[in-house]
Design an enzyme around this catalytic site. Structure first.
Site: not given
Lengths: 231, 296
Positions: B1-3, B32, B147
């Protein structure tokens, strides 16, 4: 019509608000709800079951109105990925734009988008009617099985790729068509359907005669006897 | 995912609020990416002949001793100490200074340098990292942040974004690349150095190598479309602004909000729901395969 009740994300959390709307106490005669400060939260109004009306004042995140049955949901803003995914019935009206995969796998009801929808709009739709007043992104109506997708603007690349029996009506132009998606002749029945959809969407500026029809060539998903030796 | 998040302020009067805006964005993207977080801030106004070196030190490092001994070597040096990071300012050119640090302080991790950039990153929950570096008090003209939900490399400082592989350059990435090993080998042959096995560091290195050939950010990112294989939404930062690119399949989300005061980019709208007048902003999703730049 019943009384109006305010629900606010500044004062309450998603779990409580959804729980409340999913388990309406009809003795209180509440039918109309306003949700304030949605702030892009995910899964707002997911799993509603009753014939109620919810007005969301702002932008929502992913999966808004997912699995909806009967409820009428209005979003006064934009919606994130997966709006009304697997919706069964009811109505979702978005006054802004929607992100990817709007109406994914939805079985019934109606989705109206006043703005644009991004990629994969109506992916694997199974009976819902989707009315987009703007344009849609690439791979829209991918593997779409039944229902109608009406687009007043244009469509991105690979419209209707691997489509089954969904019917696409489009007033603008698709950038390209996906595998097994072809233009079809408009019949009287189609014109009646287009007018019905335009009416539901309250669209007056485009005439039904402007729309073209696209659907499945039925070459991809039908078994061909020539291939019997493969099995 | 990651933000991923980014914000570019159009008005100088808002520069003091940069850290405040960005910290809220990172907080909201914790969902995320709970594994690590990082951010790069740019302060164009402070840009002078001085270079700023962002370094991270290990827990047993003696900062006071370091400050004294490094001042013996470089008279003009200034050391700003924030949590386990140091921002070292000096007029000494990067080539000489980086070599000095590398030879004399092997335990320090150099995470970026430039005339305007300051980078902070660490493993842990974004909400804690934002507090630890006191981000809400930091100022500047633009910033990008990340993130991380780790997928293809370990949860370490080396695996945390942003990646800076050139002066005042940095990159954050949501997605995964599939041809990074090959690309890394090619870049190493051409003299690039990498500190991790992370795919994003390779993308950052690729972007830096293209920019160093005097290619514009727009041209560089357009080249990424044919040379980087995989899924990505990138925010690439430079001294003057930042740029956004999504791959042509566009599985990884991004939303842009623009007002007369700022441009904000984030993986999800909820990352910017706290920004002033965001409900009146022009909000749109970047088109797949199209480069968007601000300030560059």
């Amino acid at each position: 019509m019943g009384k109006l009740e305010n629900l606010d994300f500044k004062k309450n959390n998603l779990r409580n608000i959804n729980n409340y709307l999913q388990n309406i106490d009809f003795k209180k005669n509440l039918r109309n709800f306003v949700i304030k400060n949605p702030s892009g939260n995910h899964a707002i109004c997911a799993g509603l079951k009753e014939d109620i009306s919810v007005n969301i004042k702002g932008h929502v995140g992913y999966y808004c109105g997912g699995m909806n049955q009967n409820a009428k949901i209005t979003i006064e803003g934009n919606a994130g990925t997966g709006l009304g995914e697997n919706m069964m019935s009811g109505l979702i009206h978005v006054k802004g734009n929607v992100s990817q995969s709007a109406g994914a796998t939805a079985h019934g009801g109606t989705i109206i988008v006043d703005g644009n929808a991004s990629s994969r709009c109506g992916i694997s739709m199974k009976g819902v009617n989707i009315i987009i007043k703007g344009s849609v992104g690439h791979m829209s109506a991918f593997m779409a099985q039944s229902g109608n997708l009406l687009i007043c603007g244009d469509a991105g690349e690979a419209l209707g790729d691997s489509i089954y029996e969904t019917v696409i009506y489009i007033a603008g132009k698709p950038k390209s068509l996906g595998a097994d998606c072809v233009e079809k002749n408009i019949t009287k029945k189609d014109l009646i359907k287009i007018e019905e959809l335009l009416n539901i969407g309250n669209i007056k500026q485009i005439k039904s005669s402007k729309f073209k029809k696209y659907g499945s060539a039925r070459k991809l998903y039908n078994f061909k006897i020539d291939n019997v030796s493969e099995y | 995912m990651c933000g991923i998040v980014g914000i570019y302020l159009k008005k100088k009067s808002l520069h003091k609020k940069l850290g405040n805006y960005l910290s809220g964005m990172l907080d909201n993207m914790s969902s995320r990416g709970p594994d690590s977080a990082g951010f790069a801030l740019y302060n164009k106004d402070n840009a002078s002949k001085e270079y700023k070196y962002s370094v991270c030190f290990p827990y047993n490092f003696n900062v006071e001793k370091f400050k004294v001994s490094i001042r013996d070597e470089f008279k003009d040096i200034l050391v700003k100490h924030i949590s386990d990071h140091l921002i070292i300012s000096t007029k000494t050119y990067p080539k000489a200074f980086l070599l000095f640090l590398h030879d004399n302080y092997k335990e320090l991790k150099i995470i970026g340098y430039g005339k305007s950039i300051e980078i902070f990153k660490q493993v842990g929950n974004p909400k804690d990292i934002v507090k630890k570096f006191n981000l809400s008090k930091l100022q500047g003209s633009h910033a990008i942040g990340h993130t991380r939900m780790a997928t293809e490399s370990a949860i370490t400082l080396d695996g945390s974004h942003p990646y800076s592989t050139g002066e005042d350059e940095c990159l954050v990435h949501n997605g995964s690349l599939s041809n990074h090993n090959n690309l890394r080998r090619n870049l190493i042959k051409k003299g690039k150095k990498f500190n991790s096995f992370n795919d994003t560091e390779v993308a950052a290195g690729y972007i830096s190598s293209q920019l160093s050939k005097n290619k514009s950010m727009k041209k560089t990112l357009t080249k990424c479309l044919s040379n980087l294989d995989g899924f990505y939404t990138f925010i690439a930062g430079t001294k003057n602004g930042f740029a956004v690119l999504r791959d042509e399949i566009a599985c990884k989300p991004a939303v842009i909000a623009e007002t007369k005061d700022y441009v904000a980019v984030a993986s999800e709208f909820q990352a910017m729901a706290h920004l002033p007048n965001v409900n009146k902003a022009k909000i749109y999703e970047p088109e797949p395969g199209v480069v968007y730049t601000w300030g560059n």
